[in-house]
Enzyme design. Sequence first.
Site, PDB file in Angstrom:
ATOM      1  N   HIS A 111      -2.629  -8.220  11.766  1.00 15.19           N
ATOM      2  CA  HIS A 111      -3.391  -9.377  11.297  1.00 15.19           C
ATOM      3  C   HIS A 111      -2.564 -10.174  10.288  1.00 15.19           C
ATOM      4  O   HIS A 111      -1.944  -9.595   9.394  1.00 15.19           O
ATOM      5  CB  HIS A 111      -4.683  -8.932  10.613  1.00 15.19           C
ATOM      6  N   TYR A 145     -13.886  -4.826   8.935  1.00  8.11           N
ATOM      7  CA  TYR A 145     -14.031  -3.388   9.178  1.00  8.11           C
ATOM      8  C   TYR A 145     -14.566  -2.652   7.956  1.00  8.11           C
ATOM      9  O   TYR A 145     -15.114  -1.561   8.090  1.00  8.11           O
ATOM     10  CB  TYR A 145     -12.690  -2.792   9.616  1.00  8.11           C
TER      11      TYR A 145
END
Length: 299
Positions: A271, A280
């Site tokens: 990312h 998350y």
Amino acid sequence: MYHYIDSFLLYLQVEKNAAENTLAGYRQDLFAGLDFFAAALGKADYAVQPADIDPKLFRAYLARLALEGWQKNTLARKTTAWRSFFRYLAREGVLEDNALATVKPPRGEKKLPDFLHPEQCAQLVESPADSLLGLRDRAMLEVLYGCGLRVSELVGLDVGDLDLAAGRLRVLGKGGRERLMPLGEMAADALQAYLRLARPALCRGVDQTALFLNARGGRITRRGVHKVIGRYLSQLELVGKVSPHTLRHSFATHLLDNGADLRVVQELLGHVRLSTTQIYTHLSTEKLKEIYSRTHPRA
């Protein structure tokens, strides 16, 4: 307008190294918008000029989509596609400025990604038999879950990207960004068995660079990976929709649940922005709430 869209897509492909899925999405969003603008202006598609599209007309387009029931995330994606297109046209001198710069993408709803519990992942990954294709499937599933790869990254792997001696995998991610992924012991063992016992037979003596091959000896496709997972899901009692990306979500969730640093997970997932990885942490919070509600006598 067709010429401008084609030039923009070529720019994304050549200069931005955009993935094929990204290009397909931009193409679809731009031509869908063009159909609306042509009808609203009473012109043929090819006769519409970029200068014809102003913020008022574009907001009318978004309003029409909202009335048709499109989700905010979709509206935001379409807005981003057109804003990027107009920014490119302004930079190329086709437009004096980006007229859509003032149109803000609707704020989409953040959905928590689906994931499997560790025992479910183990059940799925260990389900292939010890056949040629079973050894390949076991290796693919181990890599998907053990390395948290996108399916496009998995099918793009070449044999030269694998270094079993060092226990790592070179992955080419979005935007051509490269990262080195550590290989867990189970993934390494599965890959070794596949390379030694299955891949030579699938390759049929052809000089093939792809790491994972289909039954005909060519590079396996994204669709092929989806079909592989679907086949094993039909044999297991797993509830809900499971895709290759579900294993990626599970990879990140299980790392954080077991104390991994968020920055480390960001690097492992490839990312660019930490905010993308932070979703998350919500999953971990939900798990804490679930455990609290289930176990505390006053919950």
